[in-house]
Every structure is written in C-alpha cells, then in structure tokens.
Design a protein around this motif. Structure first.
Motif, mmCIF file in Angstrom:
data_model
loop_
_atom_site.group_PDB
_atom_site.id
_atom_site.type_symbol
_atom_site.label_atom_id
_atom_site.label_comp_id
_atom_site.label_asym_id
_atom_site.label_seq_id
_atom_site.Cartn_x
_atom_site.Cartn_y
_atom_site.Cartn_z
ATOM 1 N N GLU A 1 81.665 -70.159 55.799
ATOM 2 C CA GLU A 1 81.253 -71.364 56.540
ATOM 3 C C GLU A 1 79.951 -71.939 55.998
ATOM 4 O O GLU A 1 79.772 -73.152 55.953
ATOM 5 N N ARG A 2 79.052 -71.064 55.564
ATOM 6 C CA ARG A 2 77.789 -71.553 54.986
ATOM 7 C C ARG A 2 78.056 -72.292 53.664
ATOM 8 O O ARG A 2 77.422 -73.317 53.384
ATOM 9 N N LYS B 1 79.305 -75.767 54.534
ATOM 10 C CA LYS B 1 78.204 -76.660 54.958
ATOM 11 C C LYS B 1 77.447 -77.206 53.749
ATOM 12 O O LYS B 1 77.102 -78.390 53.697
ATOM 13 N N ILE B 2 77.180 -76.343 52.779
ATOM 14 C CA ILE B 2 76.433 -76.777 51.584
ATOM 15 C C ILE B 2 77.287 -77.738 50.753
ATOM 16 O O ILE B 2 76.809 -78.745 50.246
ATOM 17 N N ASN C 1 80.512 -65.450 54.754
ATOM 18 C CA ASN C 1 79.679 -66.425 54.032
ATOM 19 C C ASN C 1 80.396 -67.750 53.799
ATOM 20 O O ASN C 1 79.790 -68.700 53.299
ATOM 21 N N TRP D 1 71.308 -70.490 46.662
ATOM 22 C CA TRP D 1 72.146 -69.507 47.371
ATOM 23 C C TRP D 1 73.611 -69.711 46.968
ATOM 24 O O TRP D 1 74.307 -68.765 46.608
ATOM 25 N N ASP E 1 69.182 -73.997 49.131
ATOM 26 C CA ASP E 1 70.587 -73.962 49.565
ATOM 27 C C ASP E 1 71.512 -73.882 48.351
ATOM 28 O O ASP E 1 72.465 -73.099 48.313
ATOM 29 N N ASN F 1 74.697 -61.201 53.080
ATOM 30 C CA ASN F 1 74.568 -62.655 53.254
ATOM 31 C C ASN F 1 73.441 -63.256 52.400
ATOM 32 O O ASN F 1 73.114 -64.427 52.532
#
Ligand SMILES: Cc1cc2nc3c(=O)[nH]c(=O)nc-3n(C[C@H](O)[C@H](O)[C@H](O)COP(=O)(O)OP(=O)(O)OC[C@H]3O[C@@H](n4cnc5c(N)ncnc54)[C@H](O)[C@@H]3O)c2cc1C
Length: 458
Positions: A434-435, A438-439, A432, A185, A182, A365
């Motif tokens: 929202e991801r 979250k991280i 991208n 990324w 995670d 993504n």
C-alpha cells in the motif's frame, strides 16, 4: 500516429542514437538476454547522458508512447523492451567511478555488474550484487539484489546510498535518505515503477580474493546433502555463503571428463572471512560427505562472479519460476530430487539462494523488500539455446515449481518473475504494497512507467 517530423526532431535533440525499424542495427538493438522475447519497439533511444533521458521521457509523454526502460537487458520477462513503443536504452551510460577514500562507487544506469567488479577490484572493494557478471546493475538493484555477498553485507539495496532519476513529469531529482526520501524508499525494491534511474551511488565493501567456488556431489546423495545444508546455512556465521544448486556438469574444463553431462547437486561457496581460517571453516563441509568434485579455493571476487558466464550466454531461451522458502521439509526435498532428475537440458537448473544473515539486520518496512525473514529465494530455470525446446524447458520448470509451491513462504523475488499477475506482486510486497501504491500515485499518477512488475497508482 508518430510523424516523421516528430521523429526527426527527437533524433536531433539527442546526443545518443535513435534507432528505428529501418536501421540496420534495429534487430540487434531490440534483442534482450532472453531469446524467447521477440518484441518490436517503434523507437530505441540510446541515451548518452541525463539530458537524453529527459528528452526521451518528454517525447514519450508528448507522443503518448508506451515506454520501456532498459538497463542490462537481462530481465527474463523481457521488461527491458516493448512492442510498438519507445525503449529508453541506458547502455551507453556505463561509467563506474570508485572513490577509494570514501569507499563509495557511482555507477551509470547502463553498467553491467562486470563493469563494477572490474573497477572496484583493484581497490580491494566490491558492491554486493548477484552471481553472474553480465546482469545489469539497474534492474538487479531496483528489484533488491541477491548474491554471493548477501549473507555478509545484505541485499544490493542495503548498500545503496542514493540515486539520481528522471520522473514521469520530466524532472531530474536526487533521492537519498534526506532528499525525496519517499522515492529512495520506493526504488529499493519497487523496480522501475517510479522513474528512470540514471545513476546509483553505492557503499563499497572490503572484498578482494575470497575462498570459494563449486563443490559437487552425486545425485544419489542429493537428499542427504540438502538435509545437511538446510541446517548448516541457518547456523553458520555471515561470512560463509553457499547457494545450493542442481546442475548438469558442462562438458569442458575444469570439469573432469568422467563427470561431463552428469546431473549432480552442488553448493557454490563464497567465504569472505580470514584466509588462515578457511581450511578449518571448510573441514566440516568436506568432512560431511567427500564431494565428487571440489573446486573450492582462493579466487578473485570478479572471477567468482563470472564463473557461470560461459554456461549462460545471451540469447538462450529462458523460462523461470520462483518462490520464497522458509523451511526445507523432507517432503519438499523428495520433490526437489525427483524433478531435478528430470532436468531437460545442460543449462537448466534450480538454485536456492540464502537470504538470511545480514539481510535480517534491516527492518521489513525499511525498504519495499518485505520477505527478509525467509531463508531462501528459490528459482527453477529452464534454459536452452534451441527455440525448438521452448515448450520442453517451460513445462519442466512449471511442473517442478507446482510441486514445490505448496512448501513456499508466499511471494517470490520480483526479479525472478515473468508475467505472473497482480496477486503475486502484492504477495511479494505484502504489507509494504500500500505504501508503494501511495508513492506511485504521487510520483507517477498516470502509470507512465508500466513496463515493469507494475504497481498500479490506484
Ligand atoms: C542469467 C541471469 C542471472 C541472474 N542472476 C541474478 C542474481 O544473481 N541476483 C539477482 O538479484 N538477480 C539476478 N538475475 C535477475 C536480474 O536481477 C533481473 O533479471 C534484472 O531485471 C536484470 O536487470 P537488467 O538491468 O539487466 O534488466 P533490464 O531487462 O534492462 O530491465 C529490467 C527492468 O528493470 C527496470 N529498469 C532497468 N533499468 C532501469 C532504470 N535505469 N531505471 C528504472 N528502471 C529500470 C525496468 O522496469 C525494466 O523493465 C539474473 C538474471 C539472469 C537472466
């Protein structure tokens, strides 16, 4: 309130120096590349190793300090320094270890790109980076990284294999495709939001002497050159790279005197294909319209990387505004030419960096860098050594940008932004975003690392 005892204990726990406002080196140490930035941190921790970084993060957390992370100090918005807080300065960690067998390069987070170019060149290798040798490896990489090798080998993040980093909770971790994936990324475009990166492991590419350099044309030919360039760069093989620029010709060699101080348009080329084909590759370019100045030829990669170093020296006033651009319409070209004719100073410029080619091999993504399907990253830069010209260069850049913004693709390269607010950051990361949130929530729930293009944890 920070007690003197706490500062003394912090100082004694570090191998590197801790600089405070009473130290004679304080003013030099708080300066960053952009002379417009004038911030006064409470402490600057010059970290000699990972242990120092861990101690600095712990101290910042325990004392409730605002923390800025500094790699090369090049960020135009001044994100490598803060007022009243703690600067974690990684510049002492500037090692570069090349593994010629594996074709990998391990780089300390305080290195500049010139350190990497110097270490890799004798092995016939290079890591795709930018177009200036004095930029920091850390900030450029964490934001994406666009430059001379982008069309051939992708963004800098597309050549990143792993990082080591210290997280907000003080833990030291490795992040790669298998471990902490995670984080791996998120750091490939998400900036300094997720922790202090202490080292980068890159894949190196076979690059040594390339065929490139600047070609300049007169301003009256600019619209015609831009129309030709927009088609050319969309069609050519990935081993041909050229960024379009408006520049004022510097009054020093190798530029001929009759062109000194003239506003001109140009393309700076970097051809990484077979040398024996170079003349043929450049025949249609030279044949379209004979350049007023043609300095293109064989040049070592580190020399190309440092071509602009004399023009852009540290400490000048910088104001820039950027956009992603998919197509260059005739109307946009007319606006470009009209604003470029008003370039206010010798160093002010506009660059259109191609980001097609190999950048598109990676899915949108697969990293936070969403805008892989646009054609250029455009940046309009007002630059001048004299602080008295601050308003003049900023106004020119803002007016130019406002005229061109309606023709842009939405969002901008995160490393070419100053303080532009959350909407622009969201537009840049697009689907991208929202991801990333979250991280951030999982890895830095209190937003400890917030002196950056901030992704809020909620
Ligand atoms: C003259 C000039 C030319 C440039 N040319 C290019 C170019 O060709 N291509 C390109 O892609 N960009 C280019 N840039 C933009 C450049 O990528 C950004 O300015 C980048 O932020 C610089 O990185 P730095 O380490 O020097 O910055 P710094 O000011 O030291 O840091 C900027 C931000 O990066 C983050 N950061 C830095 N180090 C770390 C770390 N170790 N861990 C976690 N976060 C960290 C922090 O959030 C920090 O606030 C250029 C900038 C300038 C001024």
């Amino acid at each position: 309130m920070l007690s003197e005892a706490a500062i003394a204990a912090f100082k004694s726990s570090l191998r590197g120096e801790v600089i405070t406002p009473s130290d004679s080196s304080y003013d030099a140490s708080r300066k960053v590349y952009n002379g417009m930035i004038d911030r006064h941190p409470r402490l600057i921790a010059c970290c000699a190793d990972v242990a120092d970084v861990m101690a600095a993060v712990k101290f910042g957390r325990e004392q409730g300090l605002l923390v800025a992370i500094r790699g090369g100090g090049h960020n135009a918005g001044g994100l490598g320094v803060c007022d009243d807080g703690l600067v974690i300065d990684l510049s002492p960690m500037s090692y570069v270890h090349v593994d010629p067998r594996k074709k990998t390069v391990l780089v300390g987070a305080g290195a500049l790109w010139r350190d990497v170019d110097h270490a890799t060149h004798p092995f016939g290798l290079a890591v795709p980076s930018g177009i200036i040798s004095t930029t920091g490896v850390a900030g450029l990489t964490l934001g994406g990284g666009i430059g001379y090798l982008t069309r051939r080998y992708g963004l800098t993040i597309d050549n990143l294999l792993a990082v080591e980093m210290v997280l907000a909770d003080g833990r030291f971790v490795t992040a790669n495709a298998k471990e902490n994936s995670d984080l791996f990324w998120a750091v490939r475009g998400g900036g300094g939001n997720f922790g202090v990166v202490t080292s980068f492991l890159f894949k190196a590419r076979p690059v040594h002497t390339i065929y490139g350099g600047p070609m300049l044309w007169r301003m009256e030919d600019a619209a015609e050159i831009m129309r030709w360039y927009r088609q050319f760069i969309a069609m050519v093989p990935n081993d041909i790279y050229g960024f379009f620029a408006f520049h004022t010709v510097p009054p020093w060699p190798p530029f001929p005197e009759h062109l000194h101080n003239k506003k001109m348009c140009g393309i700076v080329w970097c051809y990484t294909g077979a040398f024996k084909k170079a003349q043929n590759v450049f025949k249609p370019i030279r044949g379209f319209k004979t350049p007023a100045l043609d300095l293109v030829g064989p040049i070592p990669h580190p020399a190309l990387q440092s071509l602009f170093d004399r023009l852009f020296t540290p400490g000048m006033q910088w104001y820039w505004k950027a956009d992603f651009v998919s197509t260059l319409s005739d109307e946009a070209i007319a606006q470009h030419v009209s604003h470029a004719e008003k370039m206010p100073t010798l160093e002010s410029t506009m660059h259109l960096y191609p980001i097609n080619g190999a950048v598109r091999r990676v899915k949108k993504n697969a990293t936070p860098w969403w805008h892989r399907d646009v054609t250029w990253s455009q940046v309009i830069v007002g630059v001048d050594p004299d602080p008295a010209n601050r308003e003049r260069i900023s106004t020119w850049a803002k007016e130019y940008w406002s005229a061109l913004h309606p023709y842009s693709a939405g969002g901008a390269y995160i490393n070419f932004m100053m303080e532009e607010g959350e909407d622009r950051i969201r537009a840049t990361y697009s689907k991208n975003y929202e991801r990333l949130v979250k991280i951030k929530k999982r890895r830095d729930p209190t937003n400890f690392f917030r002196v950056n293009q901030n992704i809020k944890p909620s």
